[in-house]
Design a protein around this motif. Structure first.
Motif, mmCIF file in Angstrom:
data_model
loop_
_atom_site.group_PDB
_atom_site.id
_atom_site.type_symbol
_atom_site.label_atom_id
_atom_site.label_comp_id
_atom_site.label_asym_id
_atom_site.label_seq_id
_atom_site.Cartn_x
_atom_site.Cartn_y
_atom_site.Cartn_z
ATOM 1 N N PRO A 184 28.785 -21.650 -4.976
ATOM 2 C CA PRO A 184 27.757 -21.182 -5.950
ATOM 3 C C PRO A 184 27.390 -22.008 -7.143
ATOM 4 C CG PRO A 184 29.827 -20.023 -5.998
ATOM 5 C CD PRO A 184 29.975 -20.823 -4.841
ATOM 6 N N ARG A 185 27.585 -23.273 -7.099
ATOM 7 C CA ARG A 185 27.770 -24.340 -8.197
ATOM 8 C C ARG A 185 26.934 -25.480 -7.675
ATOM 9 N NH1 ARG A 185 33.114 -22.865 -8.870
ATOM 10 N NH2 ARG A 185 33.505 -25.339 -8.140
ATOM 11 N N GLY A 186 26.620 -25.359 -6.301
ATOM 12 C CA GLY A 186 25.986 -26.328 -5.538
ATOM 13 C C GLY A 186 27.047 -27.474 -5.218
ATOM 14 N N ASN A 187 28.311 -26.937 -5.194
ATOM 15 C CA ASN A 187 29.283 -27.815 -4.806
ATOM 16 C C ASN A 187 29.558 -28.004 -3.024
ATOM 17 O OD1 ASN A 187 29.926 -25.105 -5.632
ATOM 18 N ND2 ASN A 187 32.157 -25.511 -5.017
ATOM 19 N N ILE A 188 29.658 -29.167 -2.707
ATOM 20 C CA ILE A 188 30.034 -29.270 -1.323
ATOM 21 C C ILE A 188 31.217 -28.797 -0.816
ATOM 22 C CG2 ILE A 188 30.005 -30.959 0.485
ATOM 23 C CD1 ILE A 188 28.126 -32.656 -1.151
ATOM 24 N N LEU A 189 31.198 -27.779 0.355
ATOM 25 C CA LEU A 189 32.489 -27.303 0.664
ATOM 26 C C LEU A 189 32.705 -27.677 2.133
ATOM 27 C CD1 LEU A 189 32.024 -23.505 -0.475
ATOM 28 C CD2 LEU A 189 33.111 -25.402 -1.720
ATOM 29 N N PHE A 190 31.566 -27.587 3.070
ATOM 30 C CA PHE A 190 32.046 -28.007 4.431
ATOM 31 C C PHE A 190 30.860 -28.642 4.941
ATOM 32 C CE2 PHE A 190 33.829 -23.471 3.734
ATOM 33 C CZ PHE A 190 35.143 -23.625 3.952
ATOM 34 N N THR A 191 30.811 -29.316 5.874
ATOM 35 C CA THR A 191 29.975 -29.941 6.930
ATOM 36 C C THR A 191 30.218 -29.737 8.294
ATOM 37 O OG1 THR A 191 29.676 -31.760 5.379
ATOM 38 C CG2 THR A 191 28.771 -32.040 7.489
ATOM 39 N N LEU A 192 29.311 -29.413 9.199
ATOM 40 C CA LEU A 192 29.363 -29.073 10.475
ATOM 41 C C LEU A 192 28.183 -29.790 11.064
ATOM 42 C CD1 LEU A 192 29.926 -25.279 10.525
ATOM 43 C CD2 LEU A 192 31.633 -26.901 11.152
ATOM 44 N N ILE A 193 28.479 -30.759 12.223
ATOM 45 C CA ILE A 193 27.546 -31.320 12.735
ATOM 46 C C ILE A 193 27.442 -31.043 14.376
ATOM 47 C CG2 ILE A 193 27.213 -33.763 13.644
ATOM 48 C CD1 ILE A 193 28.782 -34.959 11.152
ATOM 49 N N GLY A 194 26.110 -30.734 14.727
ATOM 50 C CA GLY A 194 25.831 -30.652 16.134
ATOM 51 C C GLY A 194 25.958 -28.973 16.269
ATOM 52 N N GLU A 195 25.947 -28.512 17.589
ATOM 53 C CA GLU A 195 25.646 -27.177 17.996
ATOM 54 C C GLU A 195 26.945 -26.637 18.445
ATOM 55 O OE1 GLU A 195 23.958 -26.133 21.624
ATOM 56 O OE2 GLU A 195 23.190 -28.099 21.722
ATOM 57 N N GLY A 196 27.012 -25.488 18.775
ATOM 58 C CA GLY A 196 28.407 -24.698 19.410
ATOM 59 C C GLY A 196 29.519 -24.585 18.262
ATOM 60 N N HIS A 197 29.292 -24.180 16.881
ATOM 61 C CA HIS A 197 30.395 -23.853 16.003
ATOM 62 C C HIS A 197 30.230 -22.410 15.536
ATOM 63 C CE1 HIS A 197 31.104 -28.093 15.566
ATOM 64 N NE2 HIS A 197 29.772 -28.233 15.280
ATOM 65 N N LYS A 198 29.650 -21.565 16.315
ATOM 66 C CA LYS A 198 29.248 -20.070 15.686
ATOM 67 C C LYS A 198 30.438 -19.478 15.066
ATOM 68 C CE LYS A 198 27.264 -15.690 16.928
ATOM 69 N NZ LYS A 198 26.797 -14.639 17.869
ATOM 70 N N GLU A 199 31.719 -19.349 15.747
ATOM 71 C CA GLU A 199 32.917 -18.616 15.424
ATOM 72 C C GLU A 199 33.376 -19.415 14.115
ATOM 73 O OE1 GLU A 199 37.426 -17.872 16.735
ATOM 74 O OE2 GLU A 199 35.967 -18.470 18.106
ATOM 75 N N LYS A 200 33.418 -20.634 14.215
ATOM 76 C CA LYS A 200 33.905 -21.407 12.910
ATOM 77 C C LYS A 200 32.966 -21.091 11.723
ATOM 78 C CE LYS A 200 35.278 -25.486 13.877
ATOM 79 N NZ LYS A 200 35.228 -26.932 14.256
ATOM 80 N N LEU A 201 31.754 -21.221 12.119
ATOM 81 C CA LEU A 201 30.517 -20.954 11.009
ATOM 82 C C LEU A 201 30.809 -19.492 10.232
ATOM 83 C CD1 LEU A 201 28.092 -21.845 9.423
ATOM 84 C CD2 LEU A 201 26.607 -21.243 11.340
ATOM 85 N N PHE A 202 30.940 -18.657 11.132
ATOM 86 C CA PHE A 202 31.098 -17.283 10.584
ATOM 87 C C PHE A 202 32.384 -16.955 9.928
ATOM 88 C CE2 PHE A 202 27.478 -16.212 12.843
ATOM 89 C CZ PHE A 202 26.949 -14.997 12.885
ATOM 90 N N SER A 203 33.499 -17.712 10.442
ATOM 91 C CA SER A 203 34.540 -17.779 9.555
ATOM 92 C C SER A 203 34.465 -18.323 8.234
ATOM 93 C CB SER A 203 35.771 -18.264 10.243
ATOM 94 O OG SER A 203 35.823 -17.394 11.512
#
Length: 734
Positions: A184-203
């Motif tokens: 919420p402060r514009g601070n970088i938390l995660f980076t995901l590259i490519g497709e196939g990360h649905k479960e991880k993204l939702f978590s």
């Protein structure tokens, strides 16, 4: 990890299961790498969420935040009222920056995940997705083309045009798609590259929202959206993709992709059948209830139509005789299989884009070849028992890989399974002269051939000899690799003329290739996106044509002018251009059981004129007078289907036993359109559309155009008599 390479400097297109393994935002990458490794060691969801929470506590330090820079001034935005500011409008939100380019199949595969995430967590909950469009091709930098892609893919979140890739470079992004998740402060938390990360993204998102809500840093204000799709007039076609001809009957099958349906018309464009739409879905059964999701490729033979149902990741079969739709391959969910060998619903596939009939032995059209864009391969379904060049026999219904390793490359090879394609998007079989499949390989900007004798894959035109360079594109007539294309999506073999026609999509041209000499030349198109109808081939203008098909036994070329939402017809004998006037079908009731009434509709490019409300009463006649001024020196094209039409969505009772459309042959006499208000009125008010479609040519430069105008007339019904006749002038000047 498996990556699909298409490099230009440090850019590439990535596929399944890529993780954060590059030096993007170095300050958090090491911590995330440790998190990724730890997540692999646990299986329970609660344990995974606890690890993510520990990770957030570790990196969430307000004093040493790694913040991204503000969006630059002057950037173009889609789906917003005004440009957004990261540290103002998005302050207090968990933000996902989706770095994408709209041609990339891997980026397309990610969109359903983002859509599902937005359905679960709204901006009120604290989540905002922002698409950062960082173009691969020059054509993709143009705002109108991005707007078309936003509409085509039903993107409803804000999108910013990072045309010069400034934010891409500042964050050291290296491939499409890349997700950068911000706090919420514009601070970088995660980076995901490519497709196939649905479960991880939702978590990640679920835990992050809960974490910052408990800290009191999430704000529930709404983001000011102004969806592009809400301001477009209706049209007969919406992003039509491919077209096919039944040579025996002359009937056409059209993939009306944006409307999620298949149209069958006669050669004049009169609709005979409409299957599917207007909403997306995946349902077999009656043709009146079946549904599709952004279908692309089509084939028609008699009463059988095969459909590449792209976003359902399936091949569908329409039987007009039995009035049924069935699935002959695919599960409705994107597959990762690169080999095949199963049948029907047991065989998963990925983003089929086009289809072509093939022949085994003497059994004509016994094979169904598939441009499998999602896995960068060519597949085949056996419509009858048979075998391929390897000699292996297969049962009817078997769906297997025919050519392509699955790596995203421009690699030619005598062994079909060692060759590499890059998002093949168009197919055309050339029999008997060449005995091969011609392939429009969009991401390598090449036209390739695959031998039906031994499976050898060869270059015909475009690209270059380095198999890993997928950036050898341009707009250049020439021979072999000296010719340059830009993301071609369609090919069509003309047996009569022994020529191959190409929809050179991002160059907005139709090109023609002589396979014997490998000479590639421009046939039609100015090279600039527009909507102009000749009269000469070099004067016609297209906008990302996505498909071509040869008809009339080699004398006609149908062009799917995708972003102009229409079908253009090139007469190869007379060298003239026309538009296939689709006569749309409006069902008399929602059950579709009544006989449909045929009414023409306008293209999406039509101008909209808002009229003042008109008070009317039962039995009154409304007389609309068309006062339309063409450009100076222009005249209506004789014989062209200029017309007017009336629409009132959901209120067809208004037109009981009245004409709802008519031809326009002369504007000088100020044509009149009459509407009699029925004796029984069923509402207090409604919106009447008086649509006008005009074909005209300018004498001074011989240029011809098709323009549409939609007059939006609110009607308010009163019990007090408003007189016998009410006259309304419909005025417009081009």
């Amino acid at each position: 990890m498996r990556e699909e390479h298409s490099e230009c400097g440090d850019r590439r297109c990535c596929s399944l299961l890529a993780v954060c393994s590059i030096a993007v935002m170095a300050a958090v990458s090491e911590a995330q790498a440790q998190l990724e490794a730890a997540l692999l060691e646990v299986t329970g969801q609660a344990e995974k969420e606890q690890l993510i929470l520990q990770y957030l506590r570790k990196i969430d330090d307000g004093e040493t935040d790694i913040k991204i820079p503000e969006f630059a001034e002057g950037l173009e935005w889609v789906n917003t009222e005004t440009p957004l500011l990261l540290h103002k409008d998005l302050c207090g939100k968990v933000v996902i920056l989706d770095f994408f380019t709209y041609c990339c199949i891997n980026c397309m595969h990610l969109l359903p995940d983002l859509h599902a995430l937005e359905e679960k967590h709204s901006d009120k909950d604290g989540l905002v997705v922002v698409g950062v469009h960082s173009a691969k091709f020059p054509n993709e930098k143009v705002l109108k083309n991005i707007q078309s892609a936003v509409l085509r893919y039903n993107i409803t979140h804000p999108v910013v045009n990072d045309a010069d890739a400034k934010l891409w470079q500042e964050l050291e992004v290296t491939c499409w798609p890349t997700l950068v998740i911000l706090g919420p402060r514009g601070n970088i938390l995660f980076t995901l590259i490519g497709e196939g990360h649905k479960e991880k993204l939702f978590s990640f998102i679920s835990v992050t929202l809960k974490y910052y809500k408990e800290k009191g840093e999430i704000k529930d204000h709404a983001i000011r959206l102004k969806l592009y799709k809400d301001f477009l007039p209706p049209s007969s076609l919406l992003f039509p993709a491919k077209i096919a001809v039944d040579n025996a009957t002359g009937r056409l099958a059209i993939a009306d992709s944006g409307h999620h349906r298949i149209l069958v018309t006669d050669k004049n464009g009169e609709i005979l059948h409409a299957v599917g739409g207007p909403k997306s879905g995946w349902k077999d059964g009656s043709i009146f209830e079946a549904s599709f999701n952004s279908p692309q490729g089509v084939l028609i033979k008699g009463d059988i139509i095969y459909v590449a149902d792209t976003e359902n990741h399936a091949i569908r079969k329409i039987d007009l005789t039995s009035e049924t739709v069935s699935t002959i391959a695919g599960t409705g969910v994107q597959g990762t299989d690169h080999e095949g060998g199963r049948t029907g619903l047991e065989q998963s596939i990925s983003s089929p884009w086009d289809l072509a009939f093939g022949t085994f032995d003497s059994t004509k059209d016994s094979l169904l070849f598939i441009a499998m864009a999602g896995t960068h391969q060519i597949w085949v379904i056996f419509l009858e028992d048979g075998k391929l060049q390897s000699g292996t026999e297969y049962k009817k219904g078997t769906c297997i890989r025919f050519a392509g390793s699955g790596n995203e490359e421009n690699r030619n090879n005598s062994y079909p399974h060692k060759a590499g394609f890059a998002q093949p998007s168009g197919l055309s079989v050339a029999l008997p002269e060449w005995n091969c499949i011609f392939v429009s390989d969009s991401e390598s900007s090449t036209i390739r051939s695959v031998s039906l004798k031994d499976g050898a894959v060869k270059n015909l035109v475009g690209g270059e000899r380095d198999p890993l360079n997928l950036f050898a594109f341009g707009d250049l007539d020439g021979i072999g690799v000296n010719a340059k294309l830009q993301h071609p999506l369609g090919v069509a073999w003309n047996e009569k003329r022994s020529l191959l026609y190409v929809a050179d999509s991002y160059n907005h041209k139709i090109k023609v290739i002589n396979p014997k000499t490998k000479q590639c030349t421009t046939l039609a198109g100015t090279g600039k996106p527009n909507n102009v109808i000749g009269p000469k081939f070099n004067q016609v203008a297209f906008n990302e044509p996505g498909g071509v098909c040869v008809g009339e036994h080699g004398d006609v070329l149908y062009v799917m002018d995708t972003n102009n939402h229409e079908v253009k017809v090139l007469d190869l004998e007379m060298q003239t251009v026309s538009v296939l006037a689709i006569t749309a079908v409006v069902a008399a009731d929602a059950s579709k059981s009544a006989k449909p009434k045929k009414v023409p509709k306008l293209p999406n490019s039509a101008d909209s004129v808002q009229m003042a409300p008109l008070v009317v009463s039962s039995g009154q006649t409304v007389q609309f007078c068309l006062k339309i001024d063409l450009p100076e020196g222009a005249e209506l094209t004789k014989g062209a289907p200029s017309y007017w039409a009336l629409f009132a969505e959901g209120h067809e009772w208004l037109f009981a036993e009245q004409n709802t459309s008519g031809k326009i042959v002369d504007l000088a006499n100020k044509p009149e359109v009459f509407l009699v208000i029925p004796a029984q009125v069923k509402t207090n008010e409604l919106l009447l559309s008086i649509d006008v479609c005009l074909y005209f040519c300018k004498k001074n430069d011989n240029s011809c155009q098709m323009k549409g105008i939609s007059f939006q007339q609110p009607l308010q019904f009163s019990n007090i008599c408003q007189g016998t006749i009410s006259k309304v002038n419909l005025s417009f000047s081009f």
